[in-house]
Enzyme design. Structure first.
Site, PDB file in Angstrom:
ATOM      1  N   LEU A  52       0.905  -1.149   0.000  1.00 59.11           N
ATOM      2  CA  LEU A  52       0.000   0.000   0.000  1.00 59.11           C
ATOM      3  C   LEU A  52       0.941   1.194   0.000  1.00 59.11           C
ATOM      4  O   LEU A  52       1.893   1.217   0.784  1.00 59.11           O
ATOM      5  CB  LEU A  52      -0.859   0.018   1.269  1.00 59.11           C
ATOM      6  CG  LEU A  52      -2.050  -0.934   1.344  1.00 59.11           C
ATOM      7  CD1 LEU A  52      -2.653  -0.919   2.746  1.00 59.11           C
ATOM      8  CD2 LEU A  52      -3.112  -0.578   0.318  1.00 59.11           C
ATOM      9  N   ASP A  53       0.712   2.179  -0.857  1.00 54.79           N
ATOM     10  CA  ASP A  53       1.653   3.296  -0.906  1.00 54.79           C
ATOM     11  C   ASP A  53       1.550   4.167   0.351  1.00 54.79           C
ATOM     12  O   ASP A  53       0.657   3.981   1.178  1.00 54.79           O
ATOM     13  CB  ASP A  53       1.508   4.102  -2.211  1.00 54.79           C
ATOM     14  CG  ASP A  53       0.172   4.799  -2.350  1.00 54.79           C
ATOM     15  OD1 ASP A  53      -0.345   5.328  -1.340  1.00 54.79           O
ATOM     16  OD2 ASP A  53      -0.361   4.837  -3.472  1.00 54.79           O
ATOM     17  N   LEU A  54       2.473   5.088   0.479  1.00 59.09           N
ATOM     18  CA  LEU A  54       2.604   5.942   1.659  1.00 59.09           C
ATOM     19  C   LEU A  54       1.284   6.592   2.063  1.00 59.09           C
ATOM     20  O   LEU A  54       0.933   6.638   3.239  1.00 59.09           O
ATOM     21  CB  LEU A  54       3.659   7.032   1.372  1.00 59.09           C
ATOM     22  CG  LEU A  54       3.997   7.991   2.510  1.00 59.09           C
ATOM     23  CD1 LEU A  54       4.756   7.282   3.627  1.00 59.09           C
ATOM     24  CD2 LEU A  54       4.816   9.161   1.992  1.00 59.09           C
TER      25      LEU A  54
END
Length: 193
Positions: A52-54
């Site tokens: 999951l991105d930042l």
């Protein structure tokens, strides 16, 4: 949290908040998901299954078993559901395009299902189901579509993964737990690995 006999030894779940990188360490010194977990998770080489991105949040599973990780990330093996807020007016045409797919330099980006579940102002809340998740898949898919009113790209403002296969997120932000043996069996039973 000790693992008891009713818990999985293969899988644990974390509700990842925004602002954490899904990596073992970050050369830029940002917080990683391991900062939210007991030290033994890092020391015993539990690895995140997928990413999951930042800026994204929600369900993240961890395992020490590479076969389990591969089975859960293999395209078409395990559907993932996300709830997102998009800036812009989502039309039926957008939904059809997202389901048909958009060609990009990252390959075909498409969703299995897209349903409108709410709206507020110039924002729309959607529930998206994916069979595979490429890097920044949902953000790039909707970013390639234009707001009919303003002609600007749609922008995903908030993205939360709420389920992976049969397992649904049921943890507060930043919390983790083992899957139960029953949850593990239900999740892995239909997978080939």
């Amino acid at each position: 949290m000790n693992n008891t006999g009713n818990n999985s030894t293969k899988l644990l779940a974390l509700n990842k908040p925004k602002g954490y990188v899904v990596t073992r360490s970050d050369e830029r010194g940002r917080k990683t998901v391991y900062d939210l977990l007991p030290t033994w998770v890092y020391e015993n080489d539990w690895m995140p299954i997928g990413r999951l991105d930042l800026e994204s949040k929600g369900l993240l599973l961890f395992t020490q078993d590479g076969k389990v990780g591969n089975a859960l990330t293999k395209p078409g093996n395990c559907n993932k559901i996300y709830e997102i807020w998009v800036r812009g007016h989502i039309t039926d045409e957008h939904i059809l395009t997202a389901k048909k797919g958009v060609d990009s330099k990252y390959g075909l980006l498409k969703a299995l299902k897209v349903e409108k579940i709410g709206s507020g102002g110039a924002k729309t809340k959607l529930r998206i189901q994916l069979a595979e998740g490429k890097n920044r898949h949902i953000r790039r898919l909707f970013g390639s579509l234009k707001d009919p009113k303003f002609g600007t790209p749609l922008k995903v403002l908030n993205l939360t993964r709420i389920s992976i296969g049969s397992f649904k997120l049921d943890l507060e932000s930043g919390k983790w737990r083992y899957l139960s043996l029953e949850e593990e069996k239900k999740l892995l039973d239909k997978l080939s690995y």
